[in-house]
Design a protein around this motif. Sequence first.
Motif, PDB file in Angstrom:
ATOM      1  N   ALA A 136      55.335  81.397  46.641  1.00 19.85           N
ATOM      2  CA  ALA A 136      56.739  81.350  47.080  1.00 19.85           C
ATOM      3  C   ALA A 136      57.109  82.504  47.999  1.00 19.85           C
ATOM      4  O   ALA A 136      58.284  82.693  48.295  1.00 19.85           O
ATOM      5  N   THR A 137      56.108  83.264  48.469  1.00 22.88           N
ATOM      6  CA  THR A 137      56.423  84.436  49.292  1.00 22.88           C
ATOM      7  C   THR A 137      56.306  84.178  50.786  1.00 22.88           C
ATOM      8  O   THR A 137      56.742  85.004  51.587  1.00 22.88           O
ATOM      9  N   ARG A 139      57.864  82.520  53.289  1.00 24.62           N
ATOM     10  CA  ARG A 139      59.067  81.751  53.608  1.00 24.62           C
ATOM     11  C   ARG A 139      59.797  82.249  54.847  1.00 24.62           C
ATOM     12  O   ARG A 139      60.661  81.560  55.378  1.00 24.62           O
ATOM     13  N   ARG A 180      55.303  75.428  44.975  1.00 18.53           N
ATOM     14  CA  ARG A 180      56.684  75.894  44.934  1.00 18.53           C
ATOM     15  C   ARG A 180      57.575  74.785  44.375  1.00 18.53           C
ATOM     16  O   ARG A 180      57.200  73.612  44.365  1.00 18.53           O
ATOM     17  N   SER A 181      58.782  75.154  43.958  1.00 16.77           N
ATOM     18  CA  SER A 181      59.707  74.145  43.432  1.00 16.77           C
ATOM     19  C   SER A 181      60.358  73.365  44.566  1.00 16.77           C
ATOM     20  O   SER A 181      60.488  73.865  45.696  1.00 16.77           O
ATOM     21  N   PRO A 183      63.618  72.540  44.904  1.00 13.60           N
ATOM     22  CA  PRO A 183      64.822  73.201  45.433  1.00 13.60           C
ATOM     23  C   PRO A 183      64.507  74.360  46.375  1.00 13.60           C
ATOM     24  O   PRO A 183      65.198  74.565  47.367  1.00 13.60           O
ATOM     25  N   ASP A 184      63.471  75.135  46.059  1.00 15.13           N
ATOM     26  CA  ASP A 184      63.096  76.275  46.890  1.00 15.13           C
ATOM     27  C   ASP A 184      62.651  75.804  48.275  1.00 15.13           C
ATOM     28  O   ASP A 184      63.050  76.371  49.312  1.00 15.13           O
ATOM     29  N   ILE A 185      61.838  74.760  48.315  1.00 20.85           N
ATOM     30  CA  ILE A 185      61.347  74.225  49.590  1.00 20.85           C
ATOM     31  C   ILE A 185      62.497  73.640  50.398  1.00 20.85           C
ATOM     32  O   ILE A 185      62.623  73.886  51.609  1.00 20.85           O
ATOM     33  N   ALA A 187      65.656  74.350  50.264  1.00 20.16           N
ATOM     34  CA  ALA A 187      66.532  75.421  50.750  1.00 20.16           C
ATOM     35  C   ALA A 187      65.972  76.038  52.031  1.00 20.16           C
ATOM     36  O   ALA A 187      66.718  76.322  52.980  1.00 20.16           O
ATOM     37  N   GLU A 188      64.658  76.258  52.062  1.00 23.36           N
ATOM     38  CA  GLU A 188      64.033  76.807  53.268  1.00 23.36           C
ATOM     39  C   GLU A 188      64.172  75.841  54.437  1.00 23.36           C
ATOM     40  O   GLU A 188      64.494  76.242  55.561  1.00 23.36           O
ATOM     41  N   GLN A 191      67.713  75.837  55.842  1.00 21.29           N
ATOM     42  CA  GLN A 191      67.962  77.019  56.651  1.00 21.29           C
ATOM     43  C   GLN A 191      67.354  76.860  58.044  1.00 21.29           C
ATOM     44  O   GLN A 191      67.959  77.230  59.056  1.00 21.29           O
ATOM     45  N   GLY A 216      56.394  73.516  40.627  1.00 19.55           N
ATOM     46  CA  GLY A 216      57.147  72.666  41.531  1.00 19.55           C
ATOM     47  C   GLY A 216      57.800  71.487  40.860  1.00 19.55           C
ATOM     48  O   GLY A 216      58.155  70.510  41.493  1.00 19.55           O
TER      49      GLY A 216
END
Length: 465
Positions: A136-137, A139, A180-181, A183-185, A187-188, A191, A216
């Motif tokens: 997850a780093t 990004r 990765r999860s 939601p995390d993906i 969100a990226e 953006q 994930g």
Amino acid sequence: MPSVFIKTYGCQMNERDSEAVAAQLVAKGYTLAPSEAAADVILLNTCSVRDFAEKKAIGKMQNLAADVRKNRPDVVLGFLGCMAQSRGQELLDRLPDVDLVLGTQKFHHAADYLDEILAGRRDKIVDVAEEQGSEATIREHLLNGSGKKSVTAYVSIMQGCNQYCTFCIVPYTRGEERSRSIPDIVAECRQLVAQGVKEITLLGQIITSYGKRGFGRAELPLGQAAQQRRPTTKTSLFVQLLDAVHEIEGLERIRFTAPHPKGYGDDLIEAYARLPKLVESAHLPVQSGSDRVLKLMHRGYTRERFLGIVKKLRCVRPDIGITTDIIVGFPGETEEDFEQTLSLAREVEFDNAYIFKYSQRRDTPAAEMPDQVPLKIREERNHRLLETVNAIGKRKYDAFIGRQVQILVEGPSRKNPARLTGRTRCNKIVLFEGSKRHHGQLLDLKITRSGSFTLYGDPFVLGAD
């Protein structure tokens, strides 16, 4: 602040890693040097998939070290990535002028480690240890790094590989699968779209294995439109991710790489039919057309299974572009085995294929297999297969002449900045004469001619100007 130059070898995941490292360094105040000669820090992001790639990176660093030792002794030199992970301390022992060796799970430490070396607090740093949460780093995005607006971006959704093909070093350099999860993906991706990105390519070593190792699994609630599009059958986590990314307003196109044929279930094939933003393009690494060789490679599918996937994809998307990877000269490959690969290439009619002569990689089972194929035979088979693939590609590209296609205009061509370049949905590169205002547009072109795996178009024929 110091300036940094990063040279990247290898795959799209390496390109994405380099971009993320560069973005992290810029955020810390570093500037990006236009060349090695102008840089205070030179980093080589390396590849280990083939022996040639390793030799190329080591040769490059030897030349850099000789120049630095003679003319610029304060310049910091470093290795990142797969070869750094595989060789670790050995690289410093071999090249004592190197200051930093950073493994594949440690990219996010690059800025801190460089700060320490430049400040004189540490002399040499080697860090190739595993690190939980490293997936997850990666990004941060630079989006071209030149101040120009980028309309395409890579998003890393997972790291590592659990396939353990007998020829491949990647599970040893990238580690086990870590996802990765959702939601995390998402969100990226949101953006990036807010910054003007219109096409996102999701990246993973075997991307169709996304989420299968217990990560994930946090799902993102889908909007009403997505709920209506979702199939009634159970979907994989990867397809659930595609659904979630598809919901992002303003995003025009979704691509992904690199999948494994084993991951092409009916839910993924169905996704090509029901998700308009998922472009009709598939990179399906077959590696061999011989069932015997596929078994030796530990690929987990047969020739018949592979052909069945291609047939299903072309059924839901007749105009889909299909590319592949093929290895020639795998240990024990006979002339009959190779002929089966040739016949598969003719039967499938790939739009393009990336052909590799088998290369022994240390610590892989194939390196110790009997009946290693002599280099001369590997080269001869490579040439024959390349001739076949090129002939099929030329015929398929020539068939576009006179057709109307839609491209996403990505910017000036690298080889000829006077021309603009973009890609069709089926992943064909198209060059055309255009203006700056076309950048970032979805543009209709009429194809006027074809080159070597390149198309040339004219927007003026369609009144686009």
